[in-house]
Design an enzyme around this catalytic site. Structure first.
Site, PDB file in Angstrom:
ATOM      1  N   LYS A  98       0.877  -1.174   0.000  1.00  0.00           N
ATOM      2  CA  LYS A  98       0.000   0.000   0.000  1.00  0.00           C
ATOM      3  C   LYS A  98       0.910   1.219   0.000  1.00  0.00           C
ATOM      4  CE  LYS A  98      -3.842   2.238   2.332  1.00  0.00           C
ATOM      5  NZ  LYS A  98      -3.613   3.226   3.395  1.00  0.00           N
ATOM      6  N   GLY A 159      -7.889   9.720   9.477  1.00  0.00           N
ATOM      7  CA  GLY A 159      -8.185   9.784  10.904  1.00  0.00           C
ATOM      8  C   GLY A 159      -9.160  10.861  11.317  1.00  0.00           C
ATOM      9  N   ALA A 185      -9.504   6.314   4.026  1.00  0.00           N
ATOM     10  CA  ALA A 185      -9.282   7.469   4.906  1.00  0.00           C
ATOM     11  C   ALA A 185     -10.527   8.325   5.103  1.00  0.00           C
ATOM     12  CB  ALA A 185      -8.144   8.339   4.392  1.00  0.00           C
ATOM     13  N   GLY A 186     -10.792   8.654   6.361  1.00  0.00           N
ATOM     14  CA  GLY A 186     -11.832   9.593   6.726  1.00  0.00           C
ATOM     15  C   GLY A 186     -13.193   9.010   7.008  1.00  0.00           C
ATOM     16  N   ASN A 207      -9.775   2.176   9.628  1.00  0.00           N
ATOM     17  CA  ASN A 207      -8.897   1.962  10.773  1.00  0.00           C
ATOM     18  C   ASN A 207      -9.383   2.761  11.985  1.00  0.00           C
ATOM     19  OD1 ASN A 207      -5.253   2.047  11.302  1.00  0.00           O
ATOM     20  ND2 ASN A 207      -6.894   1.477  12.657  1.00  0.00           N
ATOM     21  N   THR A 208      -9.192   4.077  11.937  1.00  0.00           N
ATOM     22  CA  THR A 208      -9.467   4.907  13.110  1.00  0.00           C
ATOM     23  C   THR A 208     -10.878   4.727  13.648  1.00  0.00           C
ATOM     24  OG1 THR A 208      -7.864   6.566  12.373  1.00  0.00           O
ATOM     25  CG2 THR A 208      -9.506   7.280  13.968  1.00  0.00           C
TER      26      THR A 208
END
Length: 266
Positions: A98, A159, A185-186, A207-208
Protein backbone atom coordinates in the site's frame (compact mmCIF):
# COMPACT_ATOMS: atom_id res chain seq x y z
CA UNK A 1 -23.87 -14.95 -8.24
CA UNK A 2 -20.18 -14.70 -7.35
CA UNK A 3 -19.65 -11.13 -6.20
CA UNK A 4 -16.22 -11.54 -4.64
CA UNK A 5 -13.62 -8.79 -4.82
CA UNK A 6 -10.71 -9.49 -7.17
CA UNK A 7 -7.44 -7.59 -6.86
CA UNK A 8 -4.27 -8.54 -8.73
CA UNK A 9 -5.83 -11.88 -9.63
CA UNK A 10 -6.62 -12.76 -6.00
CA UNK A 11 -10.19 -13.27 -4.83
CA UNK A 12 -11.61 -12.02 -1.53
CA UNK A 13 -15.03 -12.52 0.02
CA UNK A 14 -14.73 -9.45 2.24
CA UNK A 15 -14.75 -5.92 0.86
CA UNK A 16 -13.49 -4.44 4.12
CA UNK A 17 -9.79 -3.64 4.56
CA UNK A 18 -8.76 -2.97 8.15
CA UNK A 19 -5.78 -1.17 9.64
CA UNK A 20 -3.82 -2.01 12.78
CA UNK A 21 -3.08 1.38 14.34
CA UNK A 22 -4.57 3.11 17.40
CA UNK A 23 -6.14 0.03 19.02
CA UNK A 24 -5.98 -0.05 22.84
CA UNK A 25 -4.13 -3.38 22.68
CA UNK A 26 -3.00 -5.99 20.19
CA UNK A 27 -5.51 -8.46 21.59
CA UNK A 28 -8.39 -6.03 20.97
CA UNK A 29 -7.00 -5.48 17.48
CA UNK A 30 -7.03 -9.22 16.84
CA UNK A 31 -10.61 -9.62 18.02
CA UNK A 32 -11.71 -6.64 15.89
CA UNK A 33 -10.07 -8.13 12.79
CA UNK A 34 -11.87 -11.40 13.42
CA UNK A 35 -15.20 -9.63 13.96
CA UNK A 36 -14.74 -7.59 10.78
CA UNK A 37 -14.19 -10.72 8.67
CA UNK A 38 -11.57 -8.66 6.79
CA UNK A 39 -9.14 -10.61 4.65
CA UNK A 40 -6.70 -7.77 3.98
CA UNK A 41 -4.95 -6.16 6.95
CA UNK A 42 -2.62 -3.22 6.49
CA UNK A 43 0.14 -2.05 8.78
CA UNK A 44 3.06 0.34 8.62
CA UNK A 45 6.42 -1.31 8.16
CA UNK A 46 7.75 0.49 11.24
CA UNK A 47 5.22 -1.41 13.38
CA UNK A 48 6.79 -4.71 12.35
CA UNK A 49 10.16 -4.05 13.98
CA UNK A 50 10.52 -7.35 15.77
CA UNK A 51 14.09 -6.48 16.81
CA UNK A 52 12.84 -3.77 19.13
CA UNK A 53 12.39 -5.58 22.43
CA UNK A 54 10.36 -2.65 23.79
CA UNK A 55 7.66 -3.20 21.17
CA UNK A 56 5.39 -6.21 20.94
CA UNK A 57 5.36 -7.85 17.52
CA UNK A 58 1.87 -7.52 16.03
CA UNK A 59 2.23 -10.32 13.47
CA UNK A 60 1.11 -13.08 15.89
CA UNK A 61 -2.10 -11.12 16.46
CA UNK A 62 -3.07 -11.03 12.78
CA UNK A 63 -5.17 -14.08 11.80
CA UNK A 64 -3.41 -16.44 9.41
CA UNK A 65 -6.38 -16.25 7.04
CA UNK A 66 -5.61 -12.57 6.38
CA UNK A 67 -3.27 -11.16 3.76
CA UNK A 68 -0.87 -8.73 5.41
CA UNK A 69 -0.56 -5.55 3.37
CA UNK A 70 2.46 -3.47 4.44
CA UNK A 71 2.21 0.25 3.79
CA UNK A 72 4.84 2.92 3.31
CA UNK A 73 3.35 5.39 5.78
CA UNK A 74 5.97 7.88 6.92
CA UNK A 75 7.90 8.22 3.67
CA UNK A 76 8.18 11.65 2.07
CA UNK A 77 9.04 10.96 -1.57
CA UNK A 78 9.22 8.29 -4.25
CA UNK A 79 12.79 7.25 -3.42
CA UNK A 80 11.92 6.60 0.22
CA UNK A 81 8.76 4.74 -0.83
CA UNK A 82 10.66 2.40 -3.14
CA UNK A 83 13.22 1.73 -0.41
CA UNK A 84 10.47 0.99 2.15
CA UNK A 85 8.68 -1.34 -0.29
CA UNK A 86 11.89 -3.27 -0.90
CA UNK A 87 12.36 -3.63 2.85
CA UNK A 88 8.81 -4.92 3.29
CA UNK A 89 9.28 -7.47 0.50
CA UNK A 90 12.49 -8.72 2.09
CA UNK A 91 10.97 -8.87 5.58
CA UNK A 92 7.54 -10.26 4.75
CA UNK A 93 8.05 -12.03 1.43
CA UNK A 94 5.22 -10.14 -0.25
CA UNK A 95 5.06 -8.04 -3.39
CA UNK A 96 1.86 -6.36 -2.28
CA UNK A 97 2.31 -2.83 -0.96
CA UNK A 98 0.00 0.00 0.00
CA UNK A 99 1.78 3.08 -1.28
CA UNK A 100 1.48 6.14 0.96
CA UNK A 101 3.54 9.27 0.37
CA UNK A 102 2.46 12.23 2.49
CA UNK A 103 5.22 14.72 3.32
CA UNK A 104 2.84 17.11 5.11
CA UNK A 105 2.68 15.87 8.71
CA UNK A 106 -0.37 18.00 9.59
CA UNK A 107 -2.92 16.91 6.99
CA UNK A 108 -1.24 13.75 5.65
CA UNK A 109 -2.42 14.45 2.13
CA UNK A 110 -0.80 12.38 -0.64
CA UNK A 111 1.88 13.85 -2.89
CA UNK A 112 0.34 13.07 -6.28
CA UNK A 113 3.49 13.56 -8.37
CA UNK A 114 5.70 11.42 -6.12
CA UNK A 115 2.99 8.75 -5.83
CA UNK A 116 2.78 8.37 -9.61
CA UNK A 117 6.59 8.22 -9.92
CA UNK A 118 6.84 5.61 -7.15
CA UNK A 119 4.05 3.53 -8.68
CA UNK A 120 5.80 3.43 -12.04
CA UNK A 121 9.06 2.34 -10.43
CA UNK A 122 7.52 -0.25 -8.12
CA UNK A 123 5.50 -1.83 -10.91
CA UNK A 124 8.74 -2.26 -12.89
CA UNK A 125 10.16 -4.04 -9.83
CA UNK A 126 7.25 -6.49 -9.74
CA UNK A 127 5.21 -4.99 -6.90
CA UNK A 128 1.42 -5.07 -6.70
CA UNK A 129 0.90 -1.41 -5.93
CA UNK A 130 -2.17 -0.06 -4.14
CA UNK A 131 -1.73 3.72 -3.96
CA UNK A 132 -3.39 6.04 -1.47
CA UNK A 133 -4.28 9.16 -3.43
CA UNK A 134 -6.34 12.34 -3.43
CA UNK A 135 -9.87 12.09 -4.93
CA UNK A 136 -8.53 13.27 -8.27
CA UNK A 137 -9.99 11.44 -11.30
CA UNK A 138 -7.03 12.41 -13.52
CA UNK A 139 -4.46 11.18 -11.00
CA UNK A 140 -6.37 7.94 -10.51
CA UNK A 141 -6.36 7.26 -14.26
CA UNK A 142 -2.64 7.99 -14.39
CA UNK A 143 -2.03 5.52 -11.56
CA UNK A 144 -4.13 2.91 -13.34
CA UNK A 145 -2.12 3.46 -16.51
CA UNK A 146 1.09 3.19 -14.47
CA UNK A 147 0.07 -0.32 -13.44
CA UNK A 148 -1.57 0.10 -10.02
CA UNK A 149 -3.74 -2.94 -9.15
CA UNK A 150 -6.29 -0.64 -7.52
CA UNK A 151 -6.64 3.00 -6.51
CA UNK A 152 -7.37 4.18 -2.97
CA UNK A 153 -8.77 7.73 -3.00
CA UNK A 154 -9.46 9.39 0.32
CA UNK A 155 -12.97 10.27 1.48
CA UNK A 156 -11.60 12.95 3.82
CA UNK A 157 -8.30 13.41 5.70
CA UNK A 158 -6.80 10.38 7.43
CA UNK A 159 -8.19 9.78 10.90
CA UNK A 160 -10.63 12.70 10.70
CA UNK A 161 -13.80 10.56 10.83
CA UNK A 162 -15.49 13.27 8.74
CA UNK A 163 -16.98 10.82 6.27
CA UNK A 164 -17.35 11.31 2.52
CA UNK A 165 -16.52 14.92 1.67
CA UNK A 166 -15.57 14.40 -1.97
CA UNK A 167 -18.59 12.54 -3.31
CA UNK A 168 -18.71 14.08 -6.78
CA UNK A 169 -15.04 13.33 -7.51
CA UNK A 170 -15.29 9.83 -6.05
CA UNK A 171 -18.26 9.08 -8.30
CA UNK A 172 -16.23 10.09 -11.36
CA UNK A 173 -13.30 7.94 -10.23
CA UNK A 174 -15.58 4.93 -9.72
CA UNK A 175 -17.32 5.45 -13.05
CA UNK A 176 -14.15 5.62 -15.15
CA UNK A 177 -11.89 3.17 -13.32
CA UNK A 178 -10.89 -0.17 -14.81
CA UNK A 179 -9.29 -1.32 -11.56
CA UNK A 180 -10.95 -1.69 -8.14
CA UNK A 181 -11.61 1.53 -6.23
CA UNK A 182 -11.05 1.26 -2.48
CA UNK A 183 -12.26 4.28 -0.51
CA UNK A 184 -9.51 5.04 1.97
CA UNK A 185 -9.28 7.47 4.91
CA UNK A 186 -11.83 9.59 6.73
CA UNK A 187 -14.74 7.15 6.89
CA UNK A 188 -16.07 7.66 10.40
CA UNK A 189 -19.27 5.64 10.69
CA UNK A 190 -20.79 2.48 9.23
CA UNK A 191 -23.29 4.68 7.37
CA UNK A 192 -20.36 6.33 5.55
CA UNK A 193 -19.10 2.92 4.44
CA UNK A 194 -22.57 1.89 3.27
CA UNK A 195 -22.80 5.13 1.27
CA UNK A 196 -19.43 4.46 -0.38
CA UNK A 197 -20.52 0.96 -1.38
CA UNK A 198 -23.89 2.21 -2.65
CA UNK A 199 -21.93 4.61 -4.89
CA UNK A 200 -20.23 1.62 -6.48
CA UNK A 201 -16.92 1.53 -4.62
CA UNK A 202 -15.32 -1.91 -4.63
CA UNK A 203 -14.15 -1.83 -1.00
CA UNK A 204 -13.47 0.43 1.98
CA UNK A 205 -10.37 0.81 4.13
CA UNK A 206 -11.19 1.45 7.80
CA UNK A 207 -8.90 1.96 10.77
CA UNK A 208 -9.47 4.91 13.11
CA UNK A 209 -13.26 4.65 13.23
CA UNK A 210 -12.97 1.08 14.49
CA UNK A 211 -9.86 1.40 16.65
CA UNK A 212 -10.96 4.40 18.73
CA UNK A 213 -14.58 3.30 19.23
CA UNK A 214 -15.72 2.55 22.77
CA UNK A 215 -16.10 -1.07 21.66
CA UNK A 216 -13.80 -1.68 18.67
CA UNK A 217 -14.92 -5.29 18.24
CA UNK A 218 -18.61 -4.45 17.92
CA UNK A 219 -17.78 -1.49 15.70
CA UNK A 220 -15.78 -3.76 13.40
CA UNK A 221 -18.79 -6.04 13.11
CA UNK A 222 -21.02 -3.03 12.38
CA UNK A 223 -18.75 -1.91 9.57
CA UNK A 224 -18.74 -5.39 8.08
CA UNK A 225 -22.53 -5.42 7.97
CA UNK A 226 -22.76 -1.91 6.53
CA UNK A 227 -20.34 -2.71 3.73
CA UNK A 228 -22.24 -5.88 2.88
CA UNK A 229 -25.60 -4.07 2.87
CA UNK A 230 -24.22 -1.19 0.81
CA UNK A 231 -22.85 -3.59 -1.78
CA UNK A 232 -26.13 -5.49 -1.86
CA UNK A 233 -28.04 -2.26 -2.42
CA UNK A 234 -25.70 -1.27 -5.26
CA UNK A 235 -26.15 -4.63 -6.96
CA UNK A 236 -29.93 -4.46 -6.48
CA UNK A 237 -30.08 -1.10 -8.26
CA UNK A 238 -30.93 2.01 -6.27
CA UNK A 239 -34.02 3.97 -7.26
CA UNK A 240 -33.59 7.13 -9.34
CA UNK A 241 -33.74 10.38 -7.36
CA UNK A 242 -36.48 12.88 -8.18
CA UNK A 243 -36.72 16.61 -7.47
CA UNK A 244 -40.42 16.32 -6.72
CA UNK A 245 -42.80 13.90 -5.06
CA UNK A 246 -43.83 10.77 -6.96
CA UNK A 247 -46.85 9.00 -5.51
CA UNK A 248 -46.51 5.30 -4.73
CA UNK A 249 -50.29 4.89 -4.45
CA UNK A 250 -53.31 6.47 -6.22
CA UNK A 251 -54.17 9.84 -4.74
CA UNK A 252 -57.76 11.09 -5.19
CA UNK A 253 -58.58 9.64 -8.61
CA UNK A 254 -60.51 6.77 -7.05
CA UNK A 255 -62.81 9.30 -5.34
CA UNK A 256 -63.71 10.74 -8.74
CA UNK A 257 -64.58 7.24 -9.96
CA UNK A 258 -66.80 6.65 -6.92
CA UNK A 259 -68.58 9.98 -7.47
CA UNK A 260 -69.22 9.06 -11.10
CA UNK A 261 -70.88 5.81 -10.04
CA UNK A 262 -73.04 7.68 -7.53
CA UNK A 263 -74.08 10.17 -10.21
CA UNK A 264 -75.16 7.29 -12.50
CA UNK A 265 -77.38 5.88 -9.77
CA UNK A 266 -79.01 9.26 -9.27
Amino acid sequence: MNDNLIIAGKEFKSRLFIGTGKFPSNEVMKQAIIASKAEIVTTALKRLNTEDSASEDIIPFIPESCRLLPNTSGVRNANEAVFAAKMSRAALNTEWVKLEIHPDAKYLLPDVKETIIATQELVKLGFKVMPYITPDPVACKQLEEAGAVCVMPLASPIGSNKGIKNEDMLRIIIEQSNVPVVIDAGIGAPSDAAKAMEMGADACMINTAIAIADDPVRMAEAFAMSINSGRMAYNAGLGVMSDFAVATSPLTAFLDDEQAEIDKIK
